[in-house]
Write a protein that holds these residues in place. Sequence first.
Motif, PDB file in Angstrom:
ATOM      1  N   GLU A  49      24.305   2.207  19.314  1.00 45.96           N
ATOM      2  CA  GLU A  49      23.492   1.987  17.972  1.00 45.96           C
ATOM      3  C   GLU A  49      22.502   1.340  18.113  1.00 45.96           C
ATOM      4  OE1 GLU A  49      25.106   0.331  13.452  1.00 45.96           O
ATOM      5  OE2 GLU A  49      26.661   1.091  14.854  1.00 45.96           O
ATOM      6  N   GLN A  68      18.074   4.347  11.907  1.00 49.17           N
ATOM      7  CA  GLN A  68      19.095   4.190  12.700  1.00 49.17           C
ATOM      8  C   GLN A  68      19.775   5.256  13.425  1.00 49.17           C
ATOM      9  OE1 GLN A  68      22.955   2.461  10.490  1.00 49.17           O
ATOM     10  NE2 GLN A  68      23.710   4.451  11.064  1.00 49.17           N
ATOM     11  N   ARG A  77      22.896   6.606  16.005  1.00 43.97           N
ATOM     12  CA  ARG A  77      24.484   6.247  16.546  1.00 43.97           C
ATOM     13  C   ARG A  77      24.634   7.488  17.547  1.00 43.97           C
ATOM     14  NH1 ARG A  77      28.528   3.941  12.217  1.00 43.97           N
ATOM     15  NH2 ARG A  77      27.037   2.630  11.116  1.00 43.97           N
TER      16      ARG A  77
END
Length: 204
Positions: A62, A69, A71
Amino acid sequence: MPRGRYSLHDPHDHTPLGEEHFNCAPGPSGWRYVSQRITPEGTPAGSVDLALDARGRPIRLELHAGDWQVRAGALNGVTWVRTDPTGAHGTEDNAPAHAFTGTSPVFLIATARLLNLTPASPATRIRLVAFTDPVLAPRTLDQSWTLRKSEAHATDNGPLIVDEYQVTALDTGEQHAVHIAGDVVLAAPGIELEHLETPPSTFV
């Protein structure tokens, strides 16, 4: 549990890029690294959370940089979801690569762990997906790693084994050295270990 601070700078013109405050530790099923990035002005710039399994594969990553962002994890090669600053749009993608890389020192440790080289190993090629600052844009690249030597250095806590790698970017031919002790990067282009509270952990 090693805990410390890296200073980061541009490897070409040495412009300061800030600091990365980290802690990491081996666990029963692998290893985990967590860090916070700070700008040269002292403001938060992002974070990294990477977990490896016992063979060095990235089971969970992450990343945060600004409002972006990512992931990601090892699935059908590697797979990731990148979310824009509004949080409204997440783009999923996949690549036939082995692992991830980026500006954080953790990716050097992770790649070395995954390759598990010895000084007798030949140069080993690896395909990585790099997430580039400042918007975590993905880019696939190929590198060649060689473990040039492992040396024991005397310390107050006993001998410290330092591995010196030669890393070659296969698209440009550029080469550089990376020095790693256990799960801590001692020196690499753009990276300096400024503070370490406890000795590095040793991978088994």
